[in-house]
Motif scaffolding. Structure first.
Motif, PDB file in Angstrom:
ATOM      1  N   GLU A 139      49.653   7.585  60.154  1.00 15.42           N
ATOM      2  CA  GLU A 139      48.824   8.659  59.615  1.00 15.42           C
ATOM      3  C   GLU A 139      48.023   8.181  58.401  1.00 15.42           C
ATOM      4  OE1 GLU A 139      49.320  13.107  57.599  1.00 15.42           O
ATOM      5  OE2 GLU A 139      50.964  12.237  58.755  1.00 15.42           O
ATOM      6  N   GLU A 140      48.655   7.358  57.561  1.00 14.36           N
ATOM      7  CA  GLU A 140      47.952   6.832  56.387  1.00 14.36           C
ATOM      8  C   GLU A 140      46.846   5.866  56.789  1.00 14.36           C
ATOM      9  OE1 GLU A 140      51.486   7.010  53.021  1.00 14.36           O
ATOM     10  OE2 GLU A 140      51.439   5.337  54.460  1.00 14.36           O
ATOM     11  N   ILE A 141      47.092   5.073  57.824  1.00 14.57           N
ATOM     12  CA  ILE A 141      46.058   4.172  58.337  1.00 14.57           C
ATOM     13  C   ILE A 141      44.850   4.976  58.790  1.00 14.57           C
ATOM     14  CG2 ILE A 141      45.490   2.586  60.231  1.00 14.57           C
ATOM     15  CD1 ILE A 141      48.414   1.595  60.058  1.00 14.57           C
ATOM     16  N   GLN A 142      45.099   6.037  59.532  1.00 15.50           N
ATOM     17  CA  GLN A 142      44.013   6.887  60.017  1.00 15.50           C
ATOM     18  C   GLN A 142      43.268   7.561  58.859  1.00 15.50           C
ATOM     19  OE1 GLN A 142      42.642   7.042  62.777  1.00 15.50           O
ATOM     20  NE2 GLN A 142      44.036   6.839  64.501  1.00 15.50           N
ATOM     21  N   ARG A 143      44.010   8.058  57.889  1.00 18.78           N
ATOM     22  CA  ARG A 143      43.373   8.753  56.760  1.00 18.78           C
ATOM     23  C   ARG A 143      42.483   7.806  55.963  1.00 18.78           C
ATOM     24  NH1 ARG A 143      44.774   8.641  51.734  1.00 18.78           N
ATOM     25  NH2 ARG A 143      46.936   7.993  52.146  1.00 18.78           N
ATOM     26  N   ILE A 144      42.976   6.612  55.675  1.00 20.93           N
ATOM     27  CA  ILE A 144      42.189   5.642  54.903  1.00 20.93           C
ATOM     28  C   ILE A 144      40.954   5.208  55.678  1.00 20.93           C
ATOM     29  CG2 ILE A 144      42.211   3.294  53.953  1.00 20.93           C
ATOM     30  CD1 ILE A 144      45.198   3.783  53.300  1.00 20.93           C
ATOM     31  N   HIS A 145      41.114   4.994  56.983  1.00 21.99           N
ATOM     32  CA  HIS A 145      39.966   4.619  57.809  1.00 21.99           C
ATOM     33  C   HIS A 145      38.913   5.728  57.781  1.00 21.99           C
ATOM     34  CE1 HIS A 145      37.634   3.281  61.314  1.00 21.99           C
ATOM     35  NE2 HIS A 145      38.249   2.107  61.187  1.00 21.99           N
ATOM     36  N   GLN A 146      39.350   6.971  57.832  1.00 23.15           N
ATOM     37  CA  GLN A 146      38.427   8.111  57.785  1.00 23.15           C
ATOM     38  C   GLN A 146      37.693   8.155  56.440  1.00 23.15           C
ATOM     39  OE1 GLN A 146      37.954  10.714  60.305  1.00 23.15           O
ATOM     40  NE2 GLN A 146      36.187  11.112  58.974  1.00 23.15           N
ATOM     41  N   GLU A 147      38.406   7.935  55.369  1.00 22.74           N
ATOM     42  CA  GLU A 147      37.810   7.990  54.037  1.00 22.74           C
ATOM     43  C   GLU A 147      36.813   6.863  53.800  1.00 22.74           C
ATOM     44  OE1 GLU A 147      41.731  10.046  51.890  1.00 22.74           O
ATOM     45  OE2 GLU A 147      41.183   7.950  51.462  1.00 22.74           O
ATOM     46  N   VAL A 148      37.112   5.687  54.297  1.00 26.86           N
ATOM     47  CA  VAL A 148      36.250   4.531  54.041  1.00 26.86           C
ATOM     48  C   VAL A 148      35.103   4.438  55.042  1.00 26.86           C
ATOM     49  CG1 VAL A 148      36.148   1.997  53.929  1.00 26.86           C
ATOM     50  CG2 VAL A 148      38.115   3.210  52.956  1.00 26.86           C
ATOM     51  N   CYS A 149      35.405   4.653  56.319  1.00 26.29           N
ATOM     52  CA  CYS A 149      34.431   4.430  57.389  1.00 26.29           C
ATOM     53  C   CYS A 149      33.786   5.704  57.919  1.00 26.29           C
ATOM     54  CB  CYS A 149      35.099   3.681  58.546  1.00 26.29           C
ATOM     55  SG  CYS A 149      35.842   2.100  58.074  1.00 26.29           S
ATOM     56  N   GLY A 150      34.350   6.843  57.544  1.00 28.37           N
ATOM     57  CA  GLY A 150      33.802   8.100  58.032  1.00 28.37           C
ATOM     58  C   GLY A 150      34.289   8.496  59.401  1.00 28.37           C
ATOM     59  N   THR A 151      35.149   7.704  59.994  1.00 25.45           N
ATOM     60  CA  THR A 151      35.714   8.004  61.317  1.00 25.45           C
ATOM     61  C   THR A 151      37.174   7.587  61.336  1.00 25.45           C
ATOM     62  OG1 THR A 151      35.166   5.825  62.233  1.00 25.45           O
ATOM     63  CG2 THR A 151      33.507   7.579  62.475  1.00 25.45           C
ATOM     64  N   SER A 152      37.940   8.187  62.218  1.00 19.82           N
ATOM     65  CA  SER A 152      39.309   7.735  62.425  1.00 19.82           C
ATOM     66  C   SER A 152      39.304   6.399  63.155  1.00 19.82           C
ATOM     67  CB  SER A 152      40.085   8.764  63.251  1.00 19.82           C
ATOM     68  OG  SER A 152      40.182   9.990  62.579  1.00 19.82           O
ATOM     69  N   VAL A 153      40.405   5.693  63.083  1.00 21.17           N
ATOM     70  CA  VAL A 153      40.534   4.475  63.894  1.00 21.17           C
ATOM     71  C   VAL A 153      40.390   4.882  65.358  1.00 21.17           C
ATOM     72  CG1 VAL A 153      42.043   2.583  64.589  1.00 21.17           C
ATOM     73  CG2 VAL A 153      42.079   3.400  62.224  1.00 21.17           C
ATOM     74  N   PRO A 154      39.499   4.254  66.105  1.00 21.03           N
ATOM     75  CA  PRO A 154      39.304   4.654  67.502  1.00 21.03           C
ATOM     76  C   PRO A 154      40.556   4.410  68.339  1.00 21.03           C
ATOM     77  CG  PRO A 154      38.106   2.624  67.026  1.00 21.03           C
ATOM     78  CD  PRO A 154      38.595   3.152  65.713  1.00 21.03           C
TER      79      PRO A 154
ATOM     80  N   THR B 132      44.514  -4.610  49.992  1.00 20.51           N
ATOM     81  CA  THR B 132      45.096  -3.454  50.653  1.00 20.51           C
ATOM     82  C   THR B 132      44.265  -3.174  51.901  1.00 20.51           C
ATOM     83  OG1 THR B 132      43.680  -1.931  49.446  1.00 20.51           O
ATOM     84  CG2 THR B 132      45.831  -2.458  48.458  1.00 20.51           C
ATOM     85  N   PHE B 133      44.757  -2.290  52.755  1.00 20.02           N
ATOM     86  CA  PHE B 133      43.976  -1.923  53.937  1.00 20.02           C
ATOM     87  C   PHE B 133      42.655  -1.299  53.519  1.00 20.02           C
ATOM     88  CE2 PHE B 133      43.288   1.122  57.608  1.00 20.02           C
ATOM     89  CZ  PHE B 133      42.900   0.134  58.504  1.00 20.02           C
ATOM     90  N   ARG B 134      42.660  -0.488  52.474  1.00 18.52           N
ATOM     91  CA  ARG B 134      41.425   0.134  51.993  1.00 18.52           C
ATOM     92  C   ARG B 134      40.427  -0.928  51.534  1.00 18.52           C
ATOM     93  NH1 ARG B 134      40.037   5.166  50.217  1.00 18.52           N
ATOM     94  NH2 ARG B 134      42.213   5.869  50.379  1.00 18.52           N
ATOM     95  N   LYS B 135      40.883  -1.873  50.725  1.00 19.21           N
ATOM     96  CA  LYS B 135      39.984  -2.921  50.241  1.00 19.21           C
ATOM     97  C   LYS B 135      39.462  -3.783  51.388  1.00 19.21           C
ATOM     98  CE  LYS B 135      41.597  -3.436  45.483  1.00 19.21           C
ATOM     99  NZ  LYS B 135      42.151  -4.378  44.485  1.00 19.21           N
ATOM    100  N   TRP B 136      40.320  -4.019  52.377  1.00 20.94           N
ATOM    101  CA  TRP B 136      39.892  -4.814  53.529  1.00 20.94           C
ATOM    102  C   TRP B 136      38.788  -4.091  54.293  1.00 20.94           C
ATOM    103  CZ3 TRP B 136      40.311  -3.915  58.874  1.00 20.94           C
ATOM    104  CH2 TRP B 136      40.005  -5.002  59.696  1.00 20.94           C
ATOM    105  N   LEU B 137      38.949  -2.786  54.500  1.00 19.89           N
ATOM    106  CA  LEU B 137      37.933  -2.016  55.183  1.00 19.89           C
ATOM    107  C   LEU B 137      36.624  -1.977  54.375  1.00 19.89           C
ATOM    108  CD1 LEU B 137      39.926   1.081  56.485  1.00 19.89           C
ATOM    109  CD2 LEU B 137      38.868  -0.690  57.910  1.00 19.89           C
ATOM    110  N   GLU B 138      36.745  -1.782  53.069  1.00 17.99           N
ATOM    111  CA  GLU B 138      35.550  -1.720  52.229  1.00 17.99           C
ATOM    112  C   GLU B 138      34.784  -3.024  52.258  1.00 17.99           C
ATOM    113  OE1 GLU B 138      37.166   1.532  48.939  1.00 17.99           O
ATOM    114  OE2 GLU B 138      37.276  -0.628  48.517  1.00 17.99           O
ATOM    115  N   ALA B 139      35.493  -4.139  52.315  1.00 16.92           N
ATOM    116  CA  ALA B 139      34.835  -5.448  52.354  1.00 16.92           C
ATOM    117  C   ALA B 139      34.083  -5.670  53.670  1.00 16.92           C
ATOM    118  CB  ALA B 139      35.870  -6.548  52.151  1.00 16.92           C
ATOM    119  N   ARG B 140      34.494  -4.976  54.735  1.00 11.91           N
ATOM    120  CA  ARG B 140      33.867  -5.136  56.036  1.00 11.91           C
ATOM    121  C   ARG B 140      32.683  -4.204  56.250  1.00 11.91           C
ATOM    122  NH1 ARG B 140      36.567  -7.432  60.275  1.00 11.91           N
ATOM    123  NH2 ARG B 140      35.749  -5.817  61.689  1.00 11.91           N
ATOM    124  N   LYS B 141      32.539  -3.197  55.387  1.00 10.63           N
ATOM    125  CA  LYS B 141      31.438  -2.237  55.561  1.00 10.63           C
ATOM    126  C   LYS B 141      30.091  -2.913  55.323  1.00 10.63           C
ATOM    127  CE  LYS B 141      31.425   1.912  54.056  1.00 10.63           C
ATOM    128  NZ  LYS B 141      31.473   3.085  53.160  1.00 10.63           N
TER     129      LYS B 141
END
Length: 276
Positions: free
Chosen positions: A205-220, A265-274
């Motif tokens: 659930e936390e993975i999905q929430r962070i993905h939504q916050e950073v990427c604007g979508t849930s993990v597909p 963190t997962f959040r920082k990793w996602l932000e670096a990929r945006k």
């Protein structure tokens, strides 16, 4: 005197990350050679273009657990025979009992056996080679997009307890620790040590929430029936997920953060990929 380092799987996620981390040290005494399946692939050519000092050699890699074990042991024996000073092996975290628990997953078992061979050979009388074993947890790259992301997310959603915290690590952070172990072999933190690696610890659930916050979508995700069909054909998938539940994770995330404050963190990793 040159510091010669040989990296296998040079174009893979982990091998490529180690090479990047080594060149980031900006140490002219370090000479890096890499082993890859095919030195003519676009990925290999991109790596060679980015690092002109890198020497790439092509070789076939093991396609299954049995040959992985054989090749891994052969590499260790060859390293000792040729006077290699330090051997860094990446395997997989298998929970708090990683030193003694091979698990039921075949590609975990092969890595366990390689670890044991490495420890035994380096402890033999007359051996001058030291070792570091790095045990990554779940790759953050599993959530980098495409069908494998959908498969992994769906399998986690359907198979894992809602409160299970999954430890995760970015490939670049595996590379950082690999480069440190290779260039600082006398450091007690690395010499003849086994280290589980993670930069974050999250429920599904936390993975999905962070993905939504950073990427604007849930993990597909995909249909549960698709994941079930793949699990029937590739039994390693459900066995790996069951290992997460039965065996758990053992990385000391706080200590790893102390050693490497740049750990993602997962959040920082996602932000670096945006896209910028």
């Amino acid at each position: 005197m040159p510091h010669r380092i040989f990296v296998t799987g040079a174009t893979g996620n982990q091998g490529g990350a180690v090479i990047r981390a080594l060149f980031d040290l900006n140490d002219s005494s370090i000479q890096v050679s890499g082993l890859t399946r095919d030195s003519n692939t676009p990925r290999a050519q991109q790596l060679a273009a980015k690092y002109p000092a890198l020497k790439l050699s092509p070789v076939g890699f093991p396609p299954n657990a049995a040959t992985e074990k054989r090749h891994g042991k052969d590499f260790i024996d060859a390293a000792i025979s040729n006077g290699v000073k330090v051997f860094v092996q990446t395997t997989v975290d298998r929970g708090p009992d990683s030193d003694t628990n091979p698990t039921k997953v075949s590609h975990f078992i092969s890595k366990f056996n390689i670890e044991k061979h490495l420890i035994r050979r380096t402890s033999e009388e007359g051996s001058k080679m030291t070792f570091t074993i790095l045990r990554p947890t779940v790759f953050m790259e599993n959530f980098g997009g495409g069908f494998m992301t959908k498969l992994m997310a769906t399998a986690m959603r359907d198979s894992l307890p809602a409160d299970l915290e999954v430890q995760m690590v970015a490939a670049n952070d595996i590379g950082w620790f690999g480069a440190q172990a290779l260039t600082r072999p006398e450091d007690a933190r690395y010499q003849n040590q086994s280290i589980s690696l993670a930069g974050d610890c999250l429920t599904y659930e936390e993975i999905q929430r962070i993905h939504q916050e950073v990427c604007g979508t849930s993990v597909p995700t995909t249909y549960s029936a698709v994941t079930w069909a793949v699990s029937v054909l590739v039994k390693e998938l459900p066995m790996t997920l069951q290992s997460f539940v039965e065996d758990g994770f053992s990385a000391d995330v706080q200590e790893l953060w102390r050693v490497n404050p740049g750990l993602k963190t997962f959040r920082k990793w996602l932000e670096a990929r945006k896209p910028s």
